[in-house]
Design a protein around this motif. Structure first.
Motif, short mmCIF file in Angstrom:
data_model
loop_
_atom_site.label_atom_id
_atom_site.label_comp_id
_atom_site.label_asym_id
_atom_site.label_seq_id
_atom_site.Cartn_x
_atom_site.Cartn_y
_atom_site.Cartn_z
N LEU A 94 0.85 3.45 -3.22
CA LEU A 94 -0.33 4.24 -3.51
C LEU A 94 -0.30 5.47 -2.62
CD1 LEU A 94 -2.97 1.38 -3.63
CD2 LEU A 94 -1.86 2.49 -5.55
N LYS A 110 0.81 -1.22 0.00
CA LYS A 110 0.00 0.00 0.00
C LYS A 110 0.84 1.26 0.00
CE LYS A 110 -3.98 -2.29 1.62
NZ LYS A 110 -5.27 -2.21 2.18
N SER A 148 -4.51 -4.48 -8.80
CA SER A 148 -5.89 -4.66 -8.36
C SER A 148 -6.77 -3.52 -8.88
CB SER A 148 -5.97 -4.77 -6.84
OG SER A 148 -5.62 -3.52 -6.24
N ASP A 149 -6.18 -2.39 -9.19
CA ASP A 149 -6.90 -1.28 -9.81
C ASP A 149 -6.06 -0.79 -10.99
OD1 ASP A 149 -8.33 0.93 -10.60
OD2 ASP A 149 -8.61 1.70 -8.57
N THR A 150 -6.22 -1.44 -12.13
CA THR A 150 -5.38 -1.15 -13.28
C THR A 150 -5.57 0.27 -13.81
OG1 THR A 150 -7.03 -2.16 -14.74
CG2 THR A 150 -5.19 -3.54 -14.02
N LEU A 151 -6.73 0.87 -13.58
CA LEU A 151 -6.95 2.23 -14.06
C LEU A 151 -5.95 3.20 -13.45
CD1 LEU A 151 -8.58 4.20 -15.75
CD2 LEU A 151 -10.17 4.41 -13.84
N LYS A 152 -5.63 3.02 -12.17
CA LYS A 152 -4.65 3.89 -11.50
C LYS A 152 -3.27 3.73 -12.13
CE LYS A 152 -7.11 3.85 -7.17
NZ LYS A 152 -7.17 3.31 -5.84
N GLU A 207 -1.19 -6.07 -5.54
CA GLU A 207 -1.88 -4.89 -5.01
C GLU A 207 -1.95 -3.78 -6.05
OE1 GLU A 207 -3.94 -2.37 -2.54
OE2 GLU A 207 -3.51 -4.48 -2.17
#
Length: 78
Positions: free
Chosen positions: A16, A13, A55-59, A52
């Motif tokens: 991010l 984390k 988990s949100d490929t758009l970011k 991790e």
């Protein structure tokens, strides 16, 4: 040696980060540092960080850009 990632635990984390308006963004540099630090703990630790991140490929795509062709795109090489 190169860390090669096609698509992108303990340190997961940290790569991010919050930006304006508490929107969580992907930090390429922090991701690389997290992977380098996790390398001491083995592949499983790196796998957790990558899992991790994707988990949100758009970011990830927002920061790294969308690739038009398949291939290997180095994020870091030393």
């Amino acid at each position: 040696m190169a860390i090669l990632l096609v698509i992108v635990g303990k340190l997961a984390k940290a790569h991010l980060k919050k930006s304006v308006g508490d929107v969580v963004m992907f930090s390429r540099n922090q991701f690389i540092l997290d992977c380098l630090n996790a390398a001491q703990d083995g592949q499983e630790a790196i796998k957790e960080i990558v899992a991790e991140a994707v988990s949100d490929t758009l970011k990830v795509v927002t920061v790294l850009g969308e690739k038009k062709h398949a291939g290997i795109y180095p994020l870091y090489q030393f």
